[in-house]
Design an enzyme around this catalytic site. Structure first.
Site, PDB file in Angstrom:
ATOM      1  N   ARG A  83       0.847  -1.222  -0.023  1.00 34.82           N
ATOM      2  CA  ARG A  83       0.058   0.081   0.195  1.00 34.82           C
ATOM      3  C   ARG A  83       0.760   1.257  -0.050  1.00 34.82           C
ATOM      4  O   ARG A  83       2.050   1.184   0.415  1.00 34.82           O
ATOM      5  CB  ARG A  83      -0.843   0.211   1.454  1.00 34.82           C
ATOM      6  CG  ARG A  83      -1.628  -1.250   1.659  1.00 34.82           C
ATOM      7  CD  ARG A  83      -2.134  -0.899   2.853  1.00 34.82           C
ATOM      8  NE  ARG A  83      -2.743  -2.401   3.516  1.00 34.82           N
ATOM      9  CZ  ARG A  83      -3.155  -2.584   4.766  1.00 34.82           C
ATOM     10  NH1 ARG A  83      -3.691  -1.646   5.467  1.00 34.82           N
ATOM     11  NH2 ARG A  83      -3.610  -3.866   5.063  1.00 34.82           N
TER      12      ARG A  83
ATOM     13  N   ASP B 264       0.157   5.425   1.403  1.00 32.20           N
ATOM     14  CA  ASP B 264      -0.843   6.292   2.093  1.00 32.20           C
ATOM     15  C   ASP B 264      -1.337   7.291   1.144  1.00 32.20           C
ATOM     16  O   ASP B 264      -0.791   7.645   0.255  1.00 32.20           O
ATOM     17  CB  ASP B 264      -0.134   6.865   3.462  1.00 32.20           C
ATOM     18  CG  ASP B 264      -0.336   5.797   4.438  1.00 32.20           C
ATOM     19  OD1 ASP B 264      -0.987   4.773   4.372  1.00 32.20           O
ATOM     20  OD2 ASP B 264       0.406   6.120   5.697  1.00 32.20           O
TER      21      ASP B 264
ATOM     22  N   TYR C  64      12.447   3.732  -2.044  1.00 32.74           N
ATOM     23  CA  TYR C  64      11.808   4.893  -1.514  1.00 32.74           C
ATOM     24  C   TYR C  64      12.689   6.139  -1.708  1.00 32.74           C
ATOM     25  O   TYR C  64      13.751   6.113  -1.122  1.00 32.74           O
ATOM     26  CB  TYR C  64      11.085   4.866  -0.209  1.00 32.74           C
ATOM     27  CG  TYR C  64       9.691   4.106  -0.028  1.00 32.74           C
ATOM     28  CD1 TYR C  64       8.566   4.418  -0.359  1.00 32.74           C
ATOM     29  CD2 TYR C  64       9.852   2.566   0.309  1.00 32.74           C
ATOM     30  CE1 TYR C  64       7.399   3.582  -0.223  1.00 32.74           C
ATOM     31  CE2 TYR C  64       8.698   1.564   0.480  1.00 32.74           C
ATOM     32  CZ  TYR C  64       7.552   2.444   0.382  1.00 32.74           C
ATOM     33  OH  TYR C  64       6.162   1.643   0.296  1.00 32.74           O
TER      34      TYR C  64
ATOM     35  N   ARG D  41       8.846   7.571   6.480  1.00 36.48           N
ATOM     36  CA  ARG D  41       8.289   8.753   7.153  1.00 36.48           C
ATOM     37  C   ARG D  41       8.907   8.988   8.404  1.00 36.48           C
ATOM     38  O   ARG D  41       9.392  10.305   8.821  1.00 36.48           O
ATOM     39  CB  ARG D  41       6.931   8.944   7.019  1.00 36.48           C
ATOM     40  CG  ARG D  41       6.342   9.249   5.518  1.00 36.48           C
ATOM     41  CD  ARG D  41       5.111   8.862   5.412  1.00 36.48           C
ATOM     42  NE  ARG D  41       4.110   9.926   6.190  1.00 36.48           N
ATOM     43  CZ  ARG D  41       2.767   9.936   6.024  1.00 36.48           C
ATOM     44  NH1 ARG D  41       2.147   9.193   5.486  1.00 36.48           N
ATOM     45  NH2 ARG D  41       2.209  10.859   6.853  1.00 36.48           N
TER      46      ARG D  41
END
Lengths: 249, 249
Positions: B51, B53, B111, B198
């Site tokens: 997933r 966000d 990422y 994050r």
């Protein structure tokens, strides 16, 4: 009363253009709403160097307004930015003479049009560049662009509904900047009519794709008829880049 | 039935994340709606590598689905792109073995987190980079990042509500790429927990701003408690950049 000149930048994607319209989100409306709050509800009129259409961006739009508030320039900037939505930013606030006028004193403008030359969609560019997936002959486009330089009646190159009567404008520069898959067309002139940059770009694309010849441009200028020029290129690639004033403003 | 692997890119700004949720606009929902149309209303399940966000972007998300339709790979790409909204783009469609699984077969991910180091708001970056207007000590951030490399229990660095039990992950690389006013942090690892990138970024920012010392990182890892790590950095700076599979997939 003190008159202030502001340089502002905005992402046009979320606006129905610069100018106030009933029931629409516009840049001028957001600016006036914030100024009204700062003036305890008193309305403050904002005057821009010119309008931009829905979806058109600004890197350096210029506006002016008047205020009785005694606030230093940098504090105006901080205050306005703290209250404005994230898609408008105030880059500078400058105290100016009461005679300064954002529209009448502008002696030139720079617009840029960004083309994304790719057959692959880039979701991050959909609002910020116009994708063009077909081959372009850059040499022919440059040749055609030379016919636009100088002073001409641009009636054929503005929206038919344009209200301004005087349609003679001077284009000083048309630059072609190629970087990776992006072709940026840079236009500098003393002023641009309604949709003029977008129609110039649409016409240059017609030349680049072979639908029109560079030598046809002088004839189209002479016709003074919108129907003979190319299509109006989409708003998403257009940026009001800079507005030019005399040095002391 | 033929199984297809797709590499997709999306601008996360307009989505409530990747995964289907009732009454929300999500990436998976848009993909499944288009596939259902192509299959005359029959539902087609789309499985992602993981997933993302709300507000998180993807440059190279990977999904798979199965279809009885006999369409060549390039035509799938054109068909899907013509029906999908402008903020999702299919970059490639590849026929794969029926055993291929976008999630289970992924052995690594990259990422990137983009920080815009500026005191000036840029309306064009508001959805695509996280603005950080304070000074940062890059040397200390790099020092801190080294403690994350290798295999660790990252319980302290994932959202407290994470459902996955196994919280041991391996980070191979953390790179710092400085370009103009942008600092991009590049994370490569075998997998990342919920909100992990994050929280790593938020913790590195705490170090860079002097609120935390690099030497505190091993202790925070040992605590296995989310409360000891830094804040969760905003979604707008995060990009799922690439998903890694064995070469024949």
């Amino acid at each position: 009363m003190q008159r202030y000149k502001c340089i502002i930048s905005y992402d046009g994607s979320g606006f129905s253009g610069y100018q106030v319209q009933p029931n629409k989100r516009t840049v001028q409306k957001e600016l006036e709403a914030v100024l009204a709050k700062m003036h305890k509800g008193d309305s403050v009129k904002v005057t821009g160097s010119g309008r931009t259409d829905a979806g058109v961006h600004a890197k350096g739009q210029v506006i002016h307004f008047e205020s009785p508030l005694l606030i230093p320039e940098e504090k105006w900037e901080v205050a306005l930015n703290s209250m404005l939505p994230e898609d408008i930013s105030v880059l500078a606030v400058i105290k100016v003479d009461a005679s300064f006028h954002a529209r009448f004193d502008a002696f030139g403008k720079e617009y840029r049009y960004v083309l994304y030359l790719s057959s692959i969609r880039d979701p991050f560019q959909r609002n910020y560049a116009c994708r063009y997936p077909y081959p372009l002959n850059l040499g022919l486009m440059k040749e055609a662009s030379k016919y636009f330089l100088g002073t001409h009646d641009f009636t054929s190159f503005c929206a038919a509904k344009t209200e301004v009567k005087e349609k003679i404008r001077t284009i000083e520069t048309i630059d072609f900047i190629m970087e990776d898959n992006y072709l940026t067309l840079r236009f500098v002139g003393n002023g641009f009519l309604y949709n003029m940059v977008r129609i110039l770009v649409g016409t240059l694309l017609a030349v680049g794709s072979g639908d029109m010849k560079p030598e046809e441009i002088p004839g189209i200028l002479e016709k003074r008829d919108r129907r003979f020029a190319g299509k109006t290129a989409p708003a998403n690639g257009l940026y009001l880049w800079e507005v030019h004033y005399e040095e002391n403003n």
